[in-house]
Design an enzyme around this catalytic site. Structure first.
Site, PDB file in Angstrom:
ATOM      1  N   ILE A   1       0.818  -1.211  -0.162  1.00 27.97           N
ATOM      2  CA  ILE A   1      -0.068   0.081  -0.023  1.00 27.97           C
ATOM      3  C   ILE A   1       0.874   1.271   0.064  1.00 27.97           C
ATOM      4  O   ILE A   1       1.946   1.182   0.814  1.00 27.97           O
ATOM      5  CB  ILE A   1      -0.854  -0.087   1.188  1.00 27.97           C
ATOM      6  N   SER A   2       0.714   2.305  -0.687  1.00 27.84           N
ATOM      7  CA  SER A   2       1.522   3.226  -0.705  1.00 27.84           C
ATOM      8  C   SER A   2       1.499   4.142   0.308  1.00 27.84           C
ATOM      9  O   SER A   2       0.502   4.017   1.109  1.00 27.84           O
ATOM     10  CB  SER A   2       1.209   4.559  -2.145  1.00 27.84           C
ATOM     11  N   ALA A   3       2.578   5.091   0.533  1.00 22.85           N
ATOM     12  CA  ALA A   3       2.732   5.884   1.679  1.00 22.85           C
ATOM     13  C   ALA A   3       1.556   6.928   1.753  1.00 22.85           C
ATOM     14  O   ALA A   3       1.327   7.409   0.673  1.00 22.85           O
ATOM     15  CB  ALA A   3       4.088   6.322   2.016  1.00 22.85           C
TER      16      ALA A   3
END
Ligand code: SAH
Length: 211
Positions: A57-59
């Site tokens: 999951i992206s930051a």
């Protein structure tokens, strides 16, 4: 104060978040619903986290950067490529208040993204299993196409599926380091802007990296 608000306030003070609708979306969507149980407690750290299938999951700051750069507004038709956990699509749908189509190549992640979106009560995201390097012709054209995986080059079908004035956000470069591009489709052709360096997991498919 909730940990989510502390994170959002930090993203505002760092200049990543600016637009009220995007800020409100990031204040509303609970990132813990999009994480495997063991990682829920890190939901409000500003870092990417594993979601299974060797994906991440992206930051939160990257979700903020992309939502701001996409210049989202109410009613737009949006296609996301790389549903992953479903979090980014959920934040996007919060801003557009319309159906977001999100493609995911891994069956297991498409399934968990749907479950996560359900848990979060996000009904405006449709997760489709398939190769997003071909876009999703069925619902085209799109005002925005957001690619959340790294491509070796811009897949031509994605430009085809944009409206005139539509924008494509896509990380392009080598396997381990890329440049985030914003490509606008104009009557005279396409305009490319670079928004800076980034690192995403690879976009794997017909017009992406070989798996
Ligand atoms: N936006 C996601 C994070 C994406 S990680 C989130 O909010 O959680 C990138 C995702 O792209 C991974 O799940 C990976 O499986 C997927 N992916 C890679 N190549 C793809 C392709 N050709 N089509 C669709 N999804 C792809």
């Amino acid at each position: 104060m909730e940990r989510r608000d502390v994170l959002v306030d930090r993203l505002i003070s760092l200049g990543y978040l600016k637009t009220p609708a995007v800020i409100s979306a990031m204040r509303s969507v609970k990132r813990e619903f999009f994480l495997p149980h063991d990682f829920e407690r890190y939901a409000y750290e500003d870092s990417p986290l594993p979601i299974g299938g060797e994906q991440t999951i992206s930051a939160p700051h990257m979700v903020a950067i992309m939502c701001e750069a996409a210049e989202l507004s109410r009613g737009q038709r949006v296609l996301e490529i790389g549903a992953g956990s479903g979090y980014h699509a959920c934040v996007t749908a919060h801003v557009t208040k319309s159906t977001v189509y999100s493609i995911e190549r891994l069956t297991e992640l498409a399934r968990s993204a749907r479950a996560n979106l359900n848990r979060a009560g996000c009904r405006d995201v449709r997760v489709i299993e398939g190769d997003g390097t071909e876009g999703y012709e069925k619902e085209a054209p799109y005002d925005r196409i957001i690619v959340t995986a790294a491509a070796p080059s811009v897949p031509p079908r994605l430009i085809d599926q944009l409206t005139l004035g539509g924008k494509l956000l896509i990380p392009v470069g080598s396997r381990y380091s890329q440049e985030l591009l914003r490509i606008t489709k104009e009557a005279e052709g396409v305009r490319r802007e670079s928004l800076g360096g980034c690192v995403f997991v690879p976009l794997i498919g017909k017009h992406g990296w070989k798996g």
